[in-house]
Design a protein around this motif. Structure first.
Motif, short mmCIF file in Angstrom:
data_model
loop_
_atom_site.label_atom_id
_atom_site.label_comp_id
_atom_site.label_asym_id
_atom_site.label_seq_id
_atom_site.Cartn_x
_atom_site.Cartn_y
_atom_site.Cartn_z
N ILE A 101 0.85 -1.18 0.00
CA ILE A 101 0.00 0.00 0.00
C ILE A 101 0.89 1.23 0.00
CG2 ILE A 101 -1.68 1.33 1.33
CD1 ILE A 101 -2.60 -1.39 2.51
N ASP A 102 0.60 2.14 -0.92
CA ASP A 102 1.23 3.46 -0.92
C ASP A 102 0.13 4.40 -0.44
OD1 ASP A 102 2.04 6.07 -1.55
OD2 ASP A 102 3.19 5.40 -3.28
N ASP A 103 0.26 4.92 0.76
CA ASP A 103 -0.80 5.74 1.34
C ASP A 103 -0.60 7.23 1.09
OD1 ASP A 103 1.28 6.16 3.10
OD2 ASP A 103 0.14 5.65 4.90
N GLY A 104 0.15 7.55 0.05
CA GLY A 104 0.32 8.95 -0.32
C GLY A 104 -0.95 9.52 -0.93
N ALA A 105 -1.25 10.74 -0.60
CA ALA A 105 -2.46 11.40 -1.12
C ALA A 105 -2.13 12.05 -2.46
CB ALA A 105 -2.96 12.43 -0.11
N ASP A 106 -1.69 11.24 -3.40
CA ASP A 106 -1.37 11.73 -4.74
C ASP A 106 -1.68 10.64 -5.76
OD1 ASP A 106 0.70 9.88 -4.44
OD2 ASP A 106 2.24 11.40 -4.18
N ALA A 107 -1.41 10.91 -7.01
CA ALA A 107 -1.73 9.98 -8.09
C ALA A 107 -0.92 8.69 -8.01
CB ALA A 107 -1.51 10.64 -9.44
N ALA A 108 0.19 8.69 -7.29
CA ALA A 108 1.03 7.50 -7.18
C ALA A 108 0.58 6.57 -6.06
CB ALA A 108 2.48 7.91 -6.97
N GLY A 109 -0.42 6.95 -5.28
CA GLY A 109 -0.87 6.14 -4.16
C GLY A 109 -1.78 5.01 -4.60
N GLY A 110 -2.00 4.07 -3.69
CA GLY A 110 -2.93 2.98 -3.95
C GLY A 110 -2.40 1.64 -3.50
N VAL A 111 -3.01 0.58 -4.04
CA VAL A 111 -2.62 -0.80 -3.72
C VAL A 111 -1.89 -1.36 -4.93
CG1 VAL A 111 -3.46 -3.12 -3.18
CG2 VAL A 111 -4.55 -1.13 -2.13
N PHE A 112 -0.72 -1.96 -4.69
CA PHE A 112 0.12 -2.48 -5.75
C PHE A 112 0.48 -3.93 -5.50
CE2 PHE A 112 0.59 2.04 -5.67
CZ PHE A 112 0.52 2.39 -7.01
N VAL A 113 0.59 -4.69 -6.59
CA VAL A 113 0.92 -6.11 -6.50
C VAL A 113 2.17 -6.37 -7.35
CG1 VAL A 113 0.10 -8.47 -6.83
CG2 VAL A 113 -1.53 -6.66 -6.27
N ALA A 114 3.13 -7.05 -6.75
CA ALA A 114 4.35 -7.42 -7.45
C ALA A 114 4.60 -8.91 -7.23
CB ALA A 114 5.54 -6.62 -6.92
N TRP A 115 5.48 -9.47 -8.03
CA TRP A 115 5.88 -10.87 -7.85
C TRP A 115 7.33 -10.90 -7.41
CZ3 TRP A 115 3.53 -15.22 -7.06
CH2 TRP A 115 4.29 -16.39 -7.07
N GLN A 116 7.60 -11.62 -6.36
CA GLN A 116 8.97 -11.85 -5.91
C GLN A 116 9.33 -13.29 -6.23
OE1 GLN A 116 11.13 -9.69 -4.63
NE2 GLN A 116 9.65 -8.03 -4.65
N ALA A 117 10.28 -13.49 -7.14
CA ALA A 117 10.75 -14.84 -7.44
C ALA A 117 11.44 -15.39 -6.20
CB ALA A 117 11.72 -14.80 -8.63
N SER A 118 11.86 -16.63 -6.27
CA SER A 118 12.53 -17.23 -5.11
C SER A 118 13.77 -16.42 -4.73
CB SER A 118 12.95 -18.66 -5.44
OG SER A 118 14.06 -18.64 -6.35
N PRO A 119 14.14 -16.45 -3.46
CA PRO A 119 15.33 -15.72 -3.05
C PRO A 119 16.57 -16.13 -3.86
CG PRO A 119 14.08 -16.36 -1.12
CD PRO A 119 13.44 -17.03 -2.31
N ARG A 120 16.66 -17.40 -4.24
CA ARG A 120 17.84 -17.86 -4.98
C ARG A 120 17.88 -17.25 -6.38
NH1 ARG A 120 22.70 -18.25 -5.32
NH2 ARG A 120 23.51 -19.80 -6.73
N LEU A 121 16.75 -17.25 -7.10
CA LEU A 121 16.74 -16.65 -8.43
C LEU A 121 17.00 -15.15 -8.34
CD1 LEU A 121 16.40 -16.86 -11.45
CD2 LEU A 121 13.91 -16.73 -11.13
N ARG A 122 16.44 -14.49 -7.36
CA ARG A 122 16.70 -13.05 -7.19
C ARG A 122 18.17 -12.79 -6.91
NH1 ARG A 122 12.25 -13.12 -3.59
NH2 ARG A 122 13.61 -12.37 -1.92
N ALA A 123 18.80 -13.64 -6.11
CA ALA A 123 20.22 -13.47 -5.79
C ALA A 123 21.08 -13.65 -7.04
CB ALA A 123 20.65 -14.45 -4.70
N ARG A 124 20.75 -14.66 -7.86
CA ARG A 124 21.52 -14.88 -9.10
C ARG A 124 21.37 -13.70 -10.04
NH1 ARG A 124 22.53 -19.97 -11.46
NH2 ARG A 124 23.39 -18.60 -13.07
#
Length: 158
Positions: A48-71
């Motif tokens: 959640i970005d609780d800023g009172a501007d156009a960039a605020g709102g609820v956002f969804v991202a995907w986090q790959a496994s820690p190992r793939l991210r580390a590589r």
């Protein structure tokens, strides 16, 4: 100066984020708990970005496994731009964001690409399903067995 949304709007964002987490979990996706260090796990991350501007709102991202991210991170840091882990990590993120968008849209959520250079490969959740809409995964009245009912389903099988 950074302005936050009102307490009422903040509660609405929290409720929407909770509905998103529930829906993605119901689809069988791992969902990171708020505050969990991403070094420990991968999955859908709802912020959640609780800023009172156009960039605020609820956002969804995907986090790959820690190992793939580390590589991928190591390859990027060492400027090994031809490293397959970089391409694969990006492909995984893009595929999972498309999948999460499809799941949420099917469940009645309004979603769009975040269109924000600071949020690559993320979704912005515009709205949840109508308030009278029960989640598709919720128990139906005919699934509840009442004590002493003769017509209650036996064994829980349909």
């Amino acid at each position: 100066m950074f302005e936050r949304v009102s307490a009422e709007e903040s509660e609405a964002l929290e409720a929407l984020a909770r509905k998103v987490r529930n829906e993605l979990t119901a689809a069988g996706l791992p969902v990171l708990a708020p505050g969990l260090d991403p070094v420990l796990a991968g999955g859908a991350e709802v912020n959640i970005d609780d800023g009172a501007d156009a960039a605020g709102g609820v956002f969804v991202a995907w986090q790959a496994s820690p190992r793939l991210r580390a590589r991928a991170s190591r390859a990027f840091r060492l400027k090994q731009l031809d490293e397959p882990a970089l391409r694969h990590s990006s492909a995984v993120g893009a595929a999972m964001v498309r999948a999460m968008a499809a799941v949420l849209a099917s469940a009645g959520f309004g979603v769009e690409d975040a269109r924000d250079e600071y949020r690559p490969q993320q979704l912005r959740v515009l709205a949840g399903p109508p308030s009278k809409h029960q989640p598709l995964w919720s128990l139906r009245d005919d699934e509840l067995a009442l004590p002493g009912r003769q017509d209650a389903p036996a064994g829980g099988a349909d």
